[in-house]
Design a protein around this motif. Structure first.
Motif, PDB file in Angstrom:
ATOM      1  N   UNK A  40       0.795  -1.221   0.000  1.00 37.28           N
ATOM      2  CA  UNK A  40       0.000   0.000   0.000  1.00 37.28           C
ATOM      3  C   UNK A  40       0.829   1.273   0.000  1.00 37.28           C
ATOM      4  N   UNK A  41       2.138   1.167   0.248  1.00 34.84           N
ATOM      5  CA  UNK A  41       2.963   2.372   0.280  1.00 34.84           C
ATOM      6  C   UNK A  41       3.808   2.522  -0.982  1.00 34.84           C
ATOM      7  N   UNK A  42       4.083   1.419  -1.655  1.00 35.41           N
ATOM      8  CA  UNK A  42       4.895   1.495  -2.866  1.00 35.41           C
ATOM      9  C   UNK A  42       4.131   2.082  -4.039  1.00 35.41           C
ATOM     10  N   UNK A  43       2.845   2.345  -3.860  1.00 36.99           N
ATOM     11  CA  UNK A  43       2.075   3.005  -4.923  1.00 36.99           C
ATOM     12  C   UNK A  43       2.465   4.480  -5.042  1.00 36.99           C
ATOM     13  N   UNK A  44       3.106   5.044  -3.993  1.00 32.92           N
ATOM     14  CA  UNK A  44       3.421   6.475  -3.987  1.00 32.92           C
ATOM     15  C   UNK A  44       4.775   6.775  -4.623  1.00 32.92           C
ATOM     16  N   UNK A  71       0.913  10.464  -6.578  1.00 35.14           N
ATOM     17  CA  UNK A  71       1.693  11.352  -5.724  1.00 35.14           C
ATOM     18  C   UNK A  71       1.314  11.127  -4.258  1.00 35.14           C
ATOM     19  N   UNK A  72       2.189  11.509  -3.326  1.00 34.80           N
ATOM     20  CA  UNK A  72       1.908  11.261  -1.904  1.00 34.80           C
ATOM     21  C   UNK A  72       0.643  11.922  -1.371  1.00 34.80           C
ATOM     22  N   UNK A  73       0.175  12.972  -2.025  1.00 29.14           N
ATOM     23  CA  UNK A  73      -1.042  13.641  -1.555  1.00 29.14           C
ATOM     24  C   UNK A  73      -2.279  13.239  -2.356  1.00 29.14           C
ATOM     25  N   UNK A  74      -2.149  12.238  -3.177  1.00 28.69           N
ATOM     26  CA  UNK A  74      -3.274  11.766  -3.988  1.00 28.69           C
ATOM     27  C   UNK A  74      -3.993  10.634  -3.271  1.00 28.69           C
ATOM     28  N   UNK A  75      -5.318  10.692  -3.247  1.00 28.30           N
ATOM     29  CA  UNK A  75      -6.105   9.627  -2.624  1.00 28.30           C
ATOM     30  C   UNK A  75      -5.939   8.338  -3.419  1.00 28.30           C
ATOM     31  N   UNK A  76      -5.737   7.249  -2.703  1.00 32.45           N
ATOM     32  CA  UNK A  76      -5.605   5.950  -3.358  1.00 32.45           C
ATOM     33  C   UNK A  76      -6.397   4.940  -2.543  1.00 32.45           C
TER      34      UNK A  76
END
Length: 298
Positions: A40-44, A71-76
């Motif tokens: 869930x973190x490697x998507x950023x 991007x880190x501030x994008x909802x995923x």
């Protein structure tokens, strides 16, 4: 290792620092496979060191998917991940290759392997802010009571401490009028699933995790966190509040020494490792591999 040739799906799961990446690359070579990340973190993007992304050499050695998506501030969302993962799996199978679902994010793995039918309710920023304010004002326990009144099954599954998931469950109920628990059905996947759970003795795993933290520090993790903060990414973001990043907030704000943050990261990583197993043991077609297993190479 023998796999049937009609649409296999191999899931390689395990706790942080167990050795998933090296084995995944080795299996990709052996099975003519492609790796689909379940992290869930490697998507950023911009978050390389703290998320332990596969190295450039590892990505060159085997195709990797679902890394650096936003991007880190994008909802995923979980629903977005599931859609992308299922599409990637289908594309790999269509190429005549073997999909390897690899990672340690239990909810991502379960959503794909168990075939969750996730409610497609878009985030409601104003509603979320209202619920978050309520939690901060009255406490998370009160919000949990609200959820238990309208969706006792979801409340039981989520528990009283996970405020983020409580808010999401209430959001779905308030938007649709239906409990999230009744909308989360299951649809079996059209693949022959085999789930391999990599394990190590607990103390060995802790030692490996500690060594990885030290390697991350040496590789520039603190500078990576500083760069993200300087770019305007706030600590409230899911990306920045995750393991490997939030632990450095007190240091960057001048409240404590760096070494204290490093020790906190090690401690929190151990805690995370203990929690991960609760997700893995529920996954379908499960088998465990420990060090010394003849197929565990790489």
């Amino acid at each position: 290792m023998e796999f049937r040739l009609t649409a296999p799906l191999i899931a390689l799961v395990g706790p942080t620092a167990v050795g998933k990446t090296a084995l995944a690359v080795a299996l990709a070579h052996r099975l003519d496979g492609e790796i689909i990340s379940a992290d869930s973190r490697q998507v950023y993007r911009r978050m390389e060191i703290g998320t332990a992304k596969p190295s450039a050499a590892e990505r060159a050695a085997a195709p990797h998917h679902l890394i650096d998506l936003c991007e880190p501030d994008e909802a995923f969302s979980l629903a977005r991940y599931q859609d992308l993962a299922l599409a990637s799996i289908a594309e790999v199978v269509a190429r005549g290759r073997v999909p390897l679902l690899v990672g340690g994010t239990g909810q991502y793995l379960a959503a794909v392997l168990e075939g969750w039918q996730i409610p497609r309710v878009a985030p409601q920023p104003a509603l979320r802010a209202e619920l978050q304010a309520e939690a901060e004002r009255d406490g998370g326990a009160r919000l949990y009571e609200r959820l238990a009144e309208v969706d006792p099954m979801a409340a039981l599954q989520i528990g009283p401490t996970n405020v983020r998931r409580i808010i999401r469950a209430l959001e779905v109920y308030l938007v649709t009028g239906e409990p999230i628990s009744t909308q989360q059905t299951r649809q079996p996947l059209p693949y022959q699933i085999r789930t391999i759970w990599l394990t190590r003795p607990r103390e060995e795993l802790y030692a490996r995790a500690d060594a990885r933290v030290e390697a991350m520090i040496a590789a520039g993790l603190v500078e990576e966190v500083k760069t993200l903060v300087a770019a305007g990414y706030g600590w409230h973001l899911p990306a920045m509040s995750s393991l490997g990043y939030i632990q450095f907030k007190p240091y960057l704000e001048g409240e404590t020494a760096l070494q204290s943050c490093i020790e906190r990261l090690k401690y929190d990583t151990h805690s995370f490792i203990r929690r991960q197993g609760a997700w893995f043991r529920r996954l379908p077609q499960l088998e465990q591999w420990a060090p010394g297993h003849p197929e565990w190479v790489g």
